[in-house]
Motif scaffolding. Structure first.
Motif, PDB file in Angstrom:
ATOM      1  N   LYS A   1       0.687  -1.086   0.122  1.00 14.70           N
ATOM      2  CA  LYS A   1      -0.060  -0.004  -0.112  1.00 14.70           C
ATOM      3  C   LYS A   1       0.796   1.169  -0.062  1.00 14.70           C
ATOM      4  O   LYS A   1       1.832   1.502   0.716  1.00 14.70           O
ATOM      5  CB  LYS A   1      -0.870  -0.124   1.187  1.00 14.70           C
ATOM      6  CG  LYS A   1      -1.664  -1.375   1.312  1.00 14.70           C
ATOM      7  CD  LYS A   1      -2.674  -1.043   2.555  1.00 14.70           C
ATOM      8  CE  LYS A   1      -3.427  -2.403   2.882  1.00 14.70           C
ATOM      9  NZ  LYS A   1      -2.588  -3.797   3.010  1.00 14.70           N
ATOM     10  N   VAL A   2       0.519   2.188  -0.963  1.00 13.10           N
ATOM     11  CA  VAL A   2       1.340   3.455  -0.926  1.00 13.10           C
ATOM     12  C   VAL A   2       0.397   4.569  -0.970  1.00 13.10           C
ATOM     13  O   VAL A   2      -0.732   4.679  -1.723  1.00 13.10           O
ATOM     14  CB  VAL A   2       2.091   3.244  -2.163  1.00 13.10           C
ATOM     15  CG1 VAL A   2       3.420   4.586  -2.162  1.00 13.10           C
ATOM     16  CG2 VAL A   2       2.790   2.099  -2.483  1.00 13.10           C
ATOM     17  N   VAL A   3       0.667   5.542  -0.262  1.00 11.58           N
ATOM     18  CA  VAL A   3      -0.234   6.782  -0.199  1.00 11.58           C
ATOM     19  C   VAL A   3       0.718   8.067  -0.633  1.00 11.58           C
ATOM     20  O   VAL A   3       1.990   8.389  -0.447  1.00 11.58           O
ATOM     21  CB  VAL A   3      -0.458   7.192   1.311  1.00 11.58           C
ATOM     22  CG1 VAL A   3      -1.171   8.678   1.249  1.00 11.58           C
ATOM     23  CG2 VAL A   3      -1.672   6.260   1.535  1.00 11.58           C
ATOM     24  N   TYR A   4       0.365   8.856  -1.871  1.00 12.08           N
ATOM     25  CA  TYR A   4       1.139   9.762  -2.465  1.00 12.08           C
ATOM     26  C   TYR A   4       0.591  11.143  -2.004  1.00 12.08           C
ATOM     27  O   TYR A   4      -0.831  11.424  -2.408  1.00 12.08           O
ATOM     28  CB  TYR A   4       1.107   9.570  -3.845  1.00 12.08           C
ATOM     29  CG  TYR A   4       1.780   8.177  -4.375  1.00 12.08           C
ATOM     30  CD1 TYR A   4       3.192   8.151  -4.548  1.00 12.08           C
ATOM     31  CD2 TYR A   4       1.068   7.213  -4.485  1.00 12.08           C
ATOM     32  CE1 TYR A   4       3.639   6.921  -5.547  1.00 12.08           C
ATOM     33  CE2 TYR A   4       1.592   6.061  -5.053  1.00 12.08           C
ATOM     34  CZ  TYR A   4       2.628   5.869  -5.480  1.00 12.08           C
ATOM     35  OH  TYR A   4       3.112   4.842  -5.749  1.00 12.08           O
ATOM     36  N   ALA A   5       1.272  12.144  -1.251  1.00 11.59           N
ATOM     37  CA  ALA A   5       0.464  13.274  -1.120  1.00 11.59           C
ATOM     38  C   ALA A   5       1.683  14.494  -1.020  1.00 11.59           C
ATOM     39  O   ALA A   5       2.723  14.165  -0.697  1.00 11.59           O
ATOM     40  CB  ALA A   5      -0.254  13.091   0.268  1.00 11.59           C
ATOM     41  N   ALA A   6       1.118  15.508  -0.963  1.00 13.19           N
ATOM     42  CA  ALA A   6       1.919  16.626  -1.088  1.00 13.19           C
ATOM     43  C   ALA A   6       2.508  17.110   0.614  1.00 13.19           C
ATOM     44  O   ALA A   6       3.263  17.412   0.823  1.00 13.19           O
ATOM     45  CB  ALA A   6       1.362  17.947  -1.443  1.00 13.19           C
ATOM     46  N   LYS A   7       1.663  16.897   1.397  1.00 20.78           N
ATOM     47  CA  LYS A   7       1.838  16.700   2.904  1.00 20.78           C
ATOM     48  C   LYS A   7       0.841  15.643   3.651  1.00 20.78           C
ATOM     49  O   LYS A   7      -0.313  15.443   3.272  1.00 20.78           O
ATOM     50  CB  LYS A   7       1.726  18.202   3.511  1.00 20.78           C
ATOM     51  CG  LYS A   7       0.041  18.548   3.378  1.00 20.78           C
ATOM     52  CD  LYS A   7       0.044  19.903   3.980  1.00 20.78           C
ATOM     53  CE  LYS A   7      -1.152  20.550   3.902  1.00 20.78           C
ATOM     54  NZ  LYS A   7      -1.716  21.902   4.497  1.00 20.78           N
ATOM     55  N   TRP A   8       1.414  15.108   4.689  1.00 14.88           N
ATOM     56  CA  TRP A   8       0.805  13.907   5.384  1.00 14.88           C
ATOM     57  C   TRP A   8       0.776  14.015   6.872  1.00 14.88           C
ATOM     58  O   TRP A   8       1.908  14.130   7.168  1.00 14.88           O
ATOM     59  CB  TRP A   8       1.324  12.759   4.820  1.00 14.88           C
ATOM     60  CG  TRP A   8       0.392  11.577   5.071  1.00 14.88           C
ATOM     61  CD1 TRP A   8       0.794  10.514   6.154  1.00 14.88           C
ATOM     62  CD2 TRP A   8      -0.688  11.162   4.311  1.00 14.88           C
ATOM     63  NE1 TRP A   8      -0.290   9.815   6.204  1.00 14.88           N
ATOM     64  CE2 TRP A   8      -1.137   9.837   5.171  1.00 14.88           C
ATOM     65  CE3 TRP A   8      -1.617  11.548   3.602  1.00 14.88           C
ATOM     66  CZ2 TRP A   8      -2.427   9.387   4.848  1.00 14.88           C
ATOM     67  CZ3 TRP A   8      -2.699  10.793   3.157  1.00 14.88           C
ATOM     68  CH2 TRP A   8      -3.036   9.818   3.747  1.00 14.88           C
ATOM     69  N   ASP A   9      -0.388  13.805   7.430  1.00 16.19           N
ATOM     70  CA  ASP A   9      -0.426  14.011   8.738  1.00 16.19           C
ATOM     71  C   ASP A   9      -0.859  12.705   9.427  1.00 16.19           C
ATOM     72  O   ASP A   9      -1.997  12.079   8.603  1.00 16.19           O
ATOM     73  CB  ASP A   9      -1.369  14.887   9.306  1.00 16.19           C
ATOM     74  CG  ASP A   9      -0.910  16.646   9.003  1.00 16.19           C
ATOM     75  OD1 ASP A   9       0.307  16.699   8.996  1.00 16.19           O
ATOM     76  OD2 ASP A   9      -1.972  17.356   8.756  1.00 16.19           O
ATOM     77  N   THR A  10      -0.213  12.035  10.281  1.00 13.19           N
ATOM     78  CA  THR A  10      -0.650  10.782  10.670  1.00 13.19           C
ATOM     79  C   THR A  10      -1.214  10.618  12.028  1.00 13.19           C
ATOM     80  O   THR A  10      -0.641  11.393  13.077  1.00 13.19           O
ATOM     81  CB  THR A  10       0.771   9.858  10.828  1.00 13.19           C
ATOM     82  OG1 THR A  10       1.400   9.971   9.496  1.00 13.19           O
ATOM     83  CG2 THR A  10       0.598   8.325  11.271  1.00 13.19           C
ATOM     84  N   PRO A  11      -2.254  10.070  12.423  1.00  7.50           N
ATOM     85  CA  PRO A  11      -3.141   9.422  11.544  1.00  7.50           C
ATOM     86  C   PRO A  11      -3.908  10.176  10.594  1.00  7.50           C
ATOM     87  O   PRO A  11      -4.208  11.455  11.116  1.00  7.50           O
ATOM     88  CB  PRO A  11      -4.110   8.510  12.304  1.00  7.50           C
ATOM     89  CG  PRO A  11      -4.119   9.346  13.665  1.00  7.50           C
ATOM     90  CD  PRO A  11      -2.690  10.100  13.729  1.00  7.50           C
ATOM     91  N   HIS A  12      -4.128   9.940   9.584  1.00  7.22           N
ATOM     92  CA  HIS A  12      -5.208  10.561   8.390  1.00  7.22           C
ATOM     93  C   HIS A  12      -6.662  10.340   8.471  1.00  7.22           C
ATOM     94  O   HIS A  12      -6.836   9.021   8.492  1.00  7.22           O
ATOM     95  CB  HIS A  12      -4.421  10.578   6.933  1.00  7.22           C
ATOM     96  CG  HIS A  12      -5.044  11.554   6.073  1.00  7.22           C
ATOM     97  ND1 HIS A  12      -6.253  11.598   5.580  1.00  7.22           N
ATOM     98  CD2 HIS A  12      -4.593  12.924   5.762  1.00  7.22           C
ATOM     99  CE1 HIS A  12      -6.350  12.503   4.752  1.00  7.22           C
ATOM    100  NE2 HIS A  12      -5.297  13.351   4.741  1.00  7.22           N
ATOM    101  N   ASN A  13      -7.493  11.118   8.579  1.00  6.73           N
ATOM    102  CA  ASN A  13      -8.786  10.493   8.520  1.00  6.73           C
ATOM    103  C   ASN A  13      -9.386   9.789   7.361  1.00  6.73           C
ATOM    104  O   ASN A  13     -10.107   8.854   7.416  1.00  6.73           O
ATOM    105  CB  ASN A  13      -9.837  11.850   8.455  1.00  6.73           C
ATOM    106  CG  ASN A  13      -9.823  12.631   9.925  1.00  6.73           C
ATOM    107  OD1 ASN A  13      -9.438  11.884  10.992  1.00  6.73           O
ATOM    108  ND2 ASN A  13      -9.821  13.998   9.947  1.00  6.73           N
TER     109      ASN A  13
END
Length: 1478
Positions: free
Chosen positions: A1220-1232
């Motif tokens: 599983k891969v998530v591509y994003a400009a910015k990422w907060d963990t955990p994400h809704n």
């Protein structure tokens, strides 16, 4: 400056000294310093050291004393010491240690351990339960609330947001041992929530990852779905598996309407089933055939109660033993509920051909023996009914004359010794040769210490059974060191006493007491009963045994005393039972160790007398429930007794206090010492709120330890009423703006003269109020409290940047300073704007924020739907307020709108003065737009007006480059200029506008006839809606003009083929319908006739000279429209040749290895023989250099089975198999939006990176997928991020030179056009199942699918050639002709109507129909009145045959088949199957 401070520690200390001299607090000083040099450049402990040193008067900046000497930790130990420590740990400690760090996990995984006893796995709705031998764990999310489940009470709780991954990792760690030999394997899964399905799939994927089968002797599985047994059973090793237990969870099961016959056959054909010897079937014997158990040596069956069908099934099973040579077998048939069934046995016996045998020996006088003679044989089956425990024993007998019968006495002990509990059906080997073997050693010959060691391994139920054997065993059980009790439940009632020891239920009652056949007493359904006139003495002796051990440690204890007050006799009976039980507690010299107690009583004296028997300190939680239906609390001296109760040490030392229907009897100070207070009551009223207020005060002034008060209501509450009651009791928290999120409403109530406050959290859906103590940031009492106006302009600009439109508009009205800041820092955060100038008001909508500006005298009408949920601003200056807000929004030159809608018109009933006001409003709005120095950037524009001049005024003010779609609507009202003398000239001016010429799509509503054909030449797509004559007068003379106009349009459509026209499709809707016969008679139907291909309407093809393209005319009289489409032929390119990894040269392979890190090299060495590298390492290699990217792309692998692509607002999600891969400009963990464990790629160019990875995988022409999922989900109405992320993915799919080969595809969309773009990307011949789910966007109206989109979708070859279909929220717009070619269909809608039943019937009735199974599921319960057609249900009644719901048969005309409708009202489902007539 920051770099100089970081490099110069003396200067940095000088800054700290400066803040100390100024009197700054340590928190503010550290925060300000971090803002300058960064939080990572100074350690907080070092800062505290220097701050405190300077505060003490030591101003030496060059002090060099060691600040924080290094402390050695566990991580500093050598690895060999770690391994020695780990060897001494048990399994539970190792699992906990594995979760600490990656280094621990690697070392522990190297040390293989063995679980030699049992493994239990339960996938619940909000947690996963695992038990390894005696070590149990509960994996749950962080906000999970521990319930009173027996499994959870004694388990280690692991709360994490990624609890699913942690559970699966621990399972994989244990099951990876190929030498694992289990005695018992238990798996449970109940499908009641979506989360439980997610948990189950994750656990199943863990089993898939194992490279060996699990070795277990006994397997027990409980589930409501047959697929679970099909999924889990193959993971077990055949041959080793000796016993299989099938437990059907009947409350929410799907067995009856599932393809159970086919799935049962698959299960029974598994090698695991064929090689097993013992079977346990619970609530499911009716689904199996007798031949399924022909090979078995023993079978266990458990049912609710006896009936003809179940007895017949058991008889056939026993008969199959004899036919297959298993003649030495017997059956036990046990019932859930015990009652007198002699009358039923007489009826069933004659039906089954059983003969009563009176002379046969019996163990009890009430026992009954039946014989069933086997046809054409001397053998027979003996049915022995044991009345004491309600068990049937069915044995195979030979020689009906009776010469070879074995006596009952020689048979019964062997049976009872085999069964572990009495509610089992047992088939068991009774070979006389085996019974004749010489006795070697008896159990009674064992020494006391050996027997004691064995008894300590037994559970509570077995120990209670052993106590009754003899006095010696009773003494050994009573003297064991470790008590086996974890929880005890006592219910004292009139003629009986109910006890539950752990999970072992017992009822002690008099001889006269009995359970009726109706089983109205639901609390006694699954219990053992012991009757006798001395039942009180019996239960007291049992309790003395349990509580007399001073080492007893109970997790949970419950005592219930219910006096219904129905008669004096019952009162005396229950009082006598209670006094006897109380005397048992009084006889002990020690207090009972209990962690949690639950006391429920109708009299407060009972609670006051029972609570002192428990040990203070050990008792952490107290639950008190007032049995409100028959209680005497109000009539008793409850105030005095409550004071005595709360002064007990047990109450004072408890940590948690919970009350049910008794909160009003206590005072606030009674809860001051605890950490958590729980309240359950009918509702929340003013007295309850006053108590909450007082308890909240206790939080501050009496108890610093109290943190939370939770109030749960039975009937819920309304927020408005709750606020009103709060104001009356002085809380006044409604003055503060509530904070609303998906978790509920939050109110803050500041405590007077304190920096703390009380937070009220209201959850309407959960009927719950939570009161929590919070603290503001500490502020010194001798300083002035900072206000909002004290903030600097930079901070205010930062706040404005992150505020929503509604908040920004509010800030602008506060003061001139804020208005200037807001106007300067406005951001283009708006996606849609709606402006309506109508009559005496102005309506505006910014995204989903609605505002109505009107005069003070304006009143809202009841039928004004437009103003619902809108904020209304009244005032004489409403026009200035409205245009100030519009100026703030539209004056931003960086604004990028998705859509803008403008409506101007005057109603026919409007007065002249009101019409003048509407004209003034429009004039001011136009002048506002003309005052801008820029044109508005928008993608879609809709203008609805009665005046053509409005279009000429508004359209030039929009930016031509960004405008893609124009919608022109002619409105009805006063001042219509569409047909005046100069409208032709105005229309030509509109068509010559740059905005008109550069747009790609047009939607003309009631305005198409005013334009000429060349006005539409440049558009790629046309949507038209026109009103023609009424349908009733279609044959009138007035048709001539309309038909002549229609012919003109048809000939204009022939210009599709010319170079001047770019139109690819035109959808022309006619409100009153189309008369095809009339058109054809007049020559209006042009082109060559073509086949209908299962679709309604008339089709004509018009070829285009010197081109493979053609025009398709489709006339649909039913829908009243005409669709003209330009069809383009595309030749498929040859598939590229697949390159193997072995084709690479040695120098390229060496360069790849050089760029791998240590971990990747190890993986590379392990995978080199297979000539493949797993996907995540390939994706890593591709990013090293352009050369490696080319090398990796040349070696394409086809090892993927499933691919998932998800386009969301702020990220793109991809899943390749389990990677599983998530591509994003910015990422907060955990994400809704994404909670699963994944690899995160954070980059501004994340869309390009995602598309490159997808292209690498999907560009393989030999790729064959089992499953492909595409998700297009909006977070909220008006959000544009998902569209931005979707465009590059769509371009990637279109760029592929081949179609994607997949067996099944799932498309979840919030816009229909996405499905029309994604579905054609699949290879039509291999796609077997299509799944389409329409998602509803939060805050948006439900998506309605147009007929044109349905026609496009159903005309796709992928749709036509698929065999299976699953749809949701789309069935309403599909016709039977669209669906009849499928073999199976699954439908999910909100409700089911009679029209849906008719549509389903017509799907099967079509001659070309291949449909065999249709499953329609509703989110609501079925109502038979709403399903009737002409006052009747479809078909005729049909037999139920033991299945759920009621059945009706509908005979298909001119066919040998019939349709079986299964209506399951409570589950909201209809199952329709095509069957052959008998």
């Amino acid at each position: 400056m920051a770099d100089s401070l970081i490099k110069n520690p003396i200067a940095l200390r000088g800054c700290i000294l400066y803040d100390v001299l100024r009197g700054k607090s340590i928190r503010n000083s550290y925060s300000n310093l971090c803002d300058v040099i960064g939080r990572n450049n100074i350690n907080f402990s070092d800062f505290v050291y220097w701050f405190n040193r300077f505060s003490d008067g030591n101003f030496d900046l060059s002090h060099t004393e060691c600040i924080t000497p290094k402390l050695f930790e566990f991580y500093d130990l050598p690895e060999n010491i770690w391994r020695i420590i780990i060897e001494k740990l048990d399994l539970s400690e190792r699992l906990i240690l594995r979760s600490l760090s990656k280094r621990f996990r690697n070392i522990i995984d190297d040390e293989k351990i063995s679980v030699n006893n049992s493994i239990e796995i339960y996938c619940q709705n909000d947690y996963i339960y695992c038990e390894f031998n005696d070590s149990s764990f509960v994996y749950a999310p962080e906000n999970w609330i521990k319930d009173d489940d027996g499994r959870c009470l004694k388990s280690k709780i692991i709360r994490r947001s990624d609890y699913v991954n942690i559970a699966c990792n621990d399972l994989k760690f244990v099951l990876n041992n190929s030498n694992l030999q289990l005695e018992y394997f238990n798996f449970g899964y109940i499908d009641d929530f979506d989360t439980s399905k997610t948990n189950y799939e994750a656990v199943k994927s863990t089993f898939d990852s194992l490279n060996h089968k699990i070795s277990a002797k006994t397997c027990s599985m409980e589930s409501s779905e047959l697929d679970v047994f099909l999924d889990i059973l193959p993971y077990l090793k055949p041959g080793t598996l000796q016993q299989i237990s099938i437990d059907r969870y009947i409350h929410d099961d799907t067995w009856e309407y599932d393809l159970w016959e086919e799935k049962i056959d698959i299960i029974t054909n598994l090698e695991q089933w064929k090689q097993a010897e013992k079977f346990y079937i619970k609530y499911a014997i009716e689904f199996f055939k007798s031949e399924h158990f022909a090979h078995a040596k023993s079978v266990y069956v458990h049912e609710f109660y006896i009936n003809k069908e179940s007895l017949l099934a058991v008889r056939d099973v026993s008969h199959s033993f004899m036919l297959s040579g298993q003649s030495d077998s017997i059956c036990h048939f046990e019932m859930e509920y015990l009652y007198d069934i002699k009358e039923e046995l007489e009826e069933y016996g004659s039906y089954l051909g059983l003969e009563v045998v009176i002379s046969a020996p019996k163990q009890n006088m009430d026992d009954v023996i039946y014989h069933y003679p086997i046809p054409n044989s001397k053998d027979y089956l003996e049915f022995y009914y044991r009345s004491e425990d309600g068990i049937f024993i069915i044995t195979n007998k030979q020689d009906r004359s009776g010469s070879s019968r074995s006596s009952l006495e020689s048979r019964v002990p062997e049976v009872s010794g085999l069964s572990e509990n009495d509610n089992e059906l047992v088939v068991e080997n009774l070979n006389p040769k085996e019974r004749s073997e010489p006795k070697i050693l008896e159990f009674s010959d064992l020494a006391d210490d050996v027997v004691g060691h064995i008894l300590e391994k037994l559970d509570l139920k077995e120990q209670l059974t052993v106590r009754k054997v003899c006095k010696r065993l009773r003494n050994i059980v009573d003297g064991q060191i470790t008590p086996a009790y974890k929880s005890i439940d006592i219910s004292c009632q009139d003629s009986r006493i109910l006890c539950e020891f752990n999970n072992y239920d017992m009822v002690y009652a008099s001889n006269e007491w009995n359970i009726s056949k109706t089983f109205s007493d639901t609390g006694l359904h699954n219990v053992r009963t012991r009757r006798g006139n001395d039942f009180i003495e019996t239960v007291c002796n049992e309790l003395k045994i349990a509580f007399s051990n001073p080492k007893l440690r109970l997790e949970y204890f419950r005592f219930q005393y219910v006096d219904t007050g129905s008669s004096e006799k019952e009162f005396k009976a229950i009082r006598r039972s209670y006094e006897a039980l109380k005397s048992v507690f009084e006889s002990f010299k020690h207090k009972i160790n209990i962690k949690s107690c639950y006391l429920e009583a109708t009299e407060i004296d009972v609670i006051l007398e029972i609570l002192p028997f428990f040990k203070p300190g050990t008792l952490e939680r107290i639950n008190i429930e007032r049995h409100r239906h028959h209680d005497s609390w109000e009539h008793d001296e409850w105030a005095e007794k409550i004071d005595k109760l709360t002064k007990l040490e047990q109450w004072k030392q408890a940590i948690e206090l919970h009350t049910a229907y008794a909160f009003d009897y206590f005072k606030a100070e009674h809860f001051a010492h605890v950490m958590t207070v729980g309240v359950y009551d009918l509702g929340i009223f003013q007295p309850s709120l006053e108590k909450i207020r007082d308890v909240s005060d206790c939080f501050m002034f009496l108890a610093k330890s109290v943190t939370c008060c939770r109030f749960i209501t039975k009937f819920g509450f309304e927020i408005e009423g709750l606020e009103s009651a709060a104001r009356r009791c002085g809380l006044l928290f409604s003055n503060f703006e509530p904070i609303h999120d998906r978790n509920g409403f939050f109110y803050h109530y500041p405590i007077p003269d304190s920096t703390d406050y009380i937070e009220f959290k209201l959850i309407p859906g959960m009927e719950e109020v939570t009161v929590t103590k919070r603290s503001f940031i500490d502020i010194s009492s001798n300083r002035r409290t900072p206000e909002f106006s004290d903030l600097g302009d930079d901070l205010l600009k930062y706040i404005v940047d992150r505020s929503e439109l509604r908040e920004q508009l509010t800030l602008r009205k506060v003061c001139k300073r804020l208005r200037c800041i807001v106007d300067e820092k406005s951001i283009p955060a708006y996606k849609s704007v709606v402006i309506i100038c109508q009559d005496a008001r102005i309506y505006c909508q910014f995204n989903d924020y609605k505002i109505v500006y009107a005069s003070e005298k304006w009143t809202k009408s009841n039928d004004d739907v437009q103003c619902e949920n809108a904020k209304i601003i009244r005032g004489n200056g409403y026009r200035n307020i409205a245009f100030n807000d519009l100026n703030y929004v539209l004056s931003n030159p960086n604004l990028q709108l998705e859509s803008i809608e403008f409506e101007y018109g005057k109603k026919k009933s409007s007065l002249s003065i009101i019409s003048n006001i509407a004209d003034v409003n429009y004039t001011i709005f136009k002048s506002l737009l003309e005052s801008f120095s820029h044109k508005i950037s928008v993608k879609k524009c809709k203008i609805s007006t009665t005046d053509v001049n409005v279009i000429l005024d508004i359209l030039p003010l929009l930016q031509s480059k960004t405008l893609k779609r124009i919608e022109i609507c002619r409105s009805e009202g006063v001042g219509d200029t569409w047909n005046d003398g100069s409208f032709r000239e105005k229309i030509d001016k509109i068509a010559n506008l740059k905005q008109w010429k550069q747009a790609e799509e047009l939607y003309a509503i009631l305005s198409f006839s005013h334009f000429k054909s060349h006005h539409f030449a440049h558009f790629k797509h046309l949507d038209v809606y026109e009103n023609t004559i009424d349908h009733d007068s279609i044959y009138a003379v007035r048709d001539v003009s309309d038909l002549s106009f229609f012919f003109e349009i048809l000939f204009e459509f022939q210009m599709f083929s010319t170079k001047s026209f770019e139109v690819a499709q035109c959808h022309y809707n006619v409100k009153t319908g189309i008369d095809i016969e009339k058109l054809e008679s007049e020559g209006g139907i042009i082109g060559k006739k073509v086949g209908r291909r299962g679709r309604k309407g008339v089709f004509r093809h018009v070829s285009i000279p010197e081109s493979p393209d053609y025009l398709e005319f489709r006339f649909r009289s039913y829908w009243g429209d005409m669709i003209v489409t330009r069809k383009i032929g595309v030749e498929k390119l040859p598939k590229p040749k697949k390159l193997e990894f072995s084709d690479l040269t040695d120098d390229i392979v060496g360069k790849i290895v050089e760029n791998l890190n240590l971990k990747e090299r190890l993986v590379y060495r392990a995978k080199l023989l297979q000539t493949k590298i797993i996907l995540n390492y390939r994706l890593t290699l591709r990013k090293v250099s352009k050369h490696l990217r080319n090398v990796v792309d040349e070696h394409i692998i086809d090892a993927y089975n499933t691919i998932t692509i998800g386009c969301h607002d702020d990220y793109i999600y991809c899943e390749f198999n389990n990677y599983k891969v998530v591509y994003a400009a910015k990422w907060d963990t955990p994400h809704n939006g994404c909670q699963c464990k994944h690899v995160t790629v954070v980059d501004r160019a994340y869309r390009r990176i995602a598309c490159n990875d997808l292209k690498y995988v999907l560009s393989n022409p030999n790729l064959h997928l089992d499953y492909f999922e595409f998700e297009y989900r909006k977070a909220a109405y008006g959000s544009n991020g998902v569209r931005t992320n979707y465009k590059p993915v769509r371009a990637l799919l279109k760029s592929l030179k081949h179609s994607i080969t997949a067996k099944s595809c799932l498309i979840q969309i919030a816009e229909t056009e996405v499905a029309l773009e994604v579905l054609p990307r699949f290879e039509s011949g291999t796609l077997e199942e299509v799944q389409i789910i329409i998602l509803n966007t939060p805050g948006d109206i439900p998506l309605r699918v147009s007929e044109e989109e349905i026609d496009k979708l159903t005309n796709l070859d992928q749709w036509k050639q698929a065999k299976g279909l699953s749809i949701s929220n789309i069935f309403y717009c599909l016709q039977p002709r669209h669906l009849s070619h499928f073999e199976r269909i699954m439908i999910l809608e909100f409700c089911i109507h009679a029209e849906d039943v008719v549509k389903i019937r017509n799907m099967f009735r079509r001659k070309s129909s291949r449909l065999m199974h249709c499953h329609f599921e509703s989110r609501t319960q079925l109502n038979t009145d709403g399903l009737k057609i002409d006052g009747k249900l479809i078909g005729i009644p049909a037999p139920k045959n033991g299945r759920r719901g009621f059945f009706r048969h509908y005979h298909l005309p001119k066919s040998t088949d019939l349709l079986e409708f299964n209506f399951q009202l409570s589950y909201g489902e209809i199952i329709v199957e095509r069957k052959a007539k008998d």
